[in-house]
Design an enzyme around this catalytic site. Structure first.
Site: not given
Length: 259
Positions: A60-61, A87, A153, A157, A188
């Site tokens: 888990d990042v 990523n 989001y 970023k 994707t």
């Protein structure tokens, strides 16, 4: 001779559309690859497909201890870590700011921003032990302007941009380069399928018809840029931001009959 022979590359979100493209390309260029992610079934399958120079690590990042364990596992398996690709990322369901709950806000920032911060923090000492290396943080064209309905989001970023520049300044004298890539609309699941809690996908809000290059991007488009930035060919590039969006941010292109 390949560009990444005898190097070890850690890719988070390594089981997704872009991540798996990156993993396979680094491996094809001679690297040992660490596939970081939470989808054990998909991660194990990719590692089995690639063979002895690939390992899947489920972590888990957003958890600092997970990062420490991942770095230790990478070093035990292959020796020095040379490249980190931050990523991993998640998207919020589209909503006005006033309709966005704090739980969603915190979840998105914790994965996209804190996860990237923890990655730099955990891997920088490993890169220093190796005598240098490269970190690439995957941001977004949404970090270049405002985007309605995607405040968490966008904020996450934008913050990754500042984090990247600061890391580049702090780590440059240790021969560690840090850059960002800002993909546009890439074909994707992340783009074509609704985020958790959403009924609409990002692709529902975008048409490539006005782009200067009138198509959606492919994971390989991003991967090719990533390979360049992490290679010796880019040894004088740090703190830089690379947009790859087919001209999305340029504004509408001329219609074909008037071009």
């Amino acid at each position: 001779m390949h560009r990444f022979d005898n190097q070890t590359v850690l890719v988070t979100g390594g089981t997704g559309g872009q991540g798996s493209s990156h993993v396979r390309a680094f491996h094809a260029e001679g690297a040992n690859v660490i596939i970081g992610g939470t989808d054990a079934g998909r991660g194990t399958a990719i590692a089995d497909e690639l063979g002895s120079r690939a390992r899947f690590i489920r972590f888990d990042v957003t958890d600092e201890n997970s990062w420490s364990s991942a770095v230790a596992t990478a070093e035990e398996a292959f020796g020095a870590v040379d490249v980190l690709v931050n990523n991993a990322g998640v998207q919020n369901p589209p909503a006005l700011i006033e309709d966005t709950d704090e739980v969603t806000w915190s979840r998105i920032l914790r994965t996209n921003l804190t996860g990237t911060f923890l990655g730099v923090k955990a891997v920088a000492p490993a890169l220093r032990r190796a005598g240098g290396g490269v970190i690439v943080n995957i941001a977004s064209t949404m970090s270049m302007g405002g985007t309605a309905l995607y405040a968490p989001y966008v904020a996450s970023k934008w913050a990754v941009r500042g984090l990247t520049r600061t890391a580049a300044l702090e780590l440059g004298r240790d021969h560690i380069r840090v850059n960002t890539i800002h993909p546009g609309v890439i074909a994707t699941r992340f783009i074509n399928e609704p985020a958790v809690g959403a009924t609409a996908a990002i692709a529902d809000f975008y048409s490539p018809e006005p782009f200067a290059v009138p198509r959606l991007g492919e994971p390989a488009d991003v991967t090719r840029l990533l390979l360049f930035l992490t290679s010796a060919e880019a040894s004088f590039i740090t703190g830089a931001e690379y947009v790859i969006d087919g001209g999305l941010l340029l504004g509408p292109a001329l219609a074909a009959e008037t071009a």
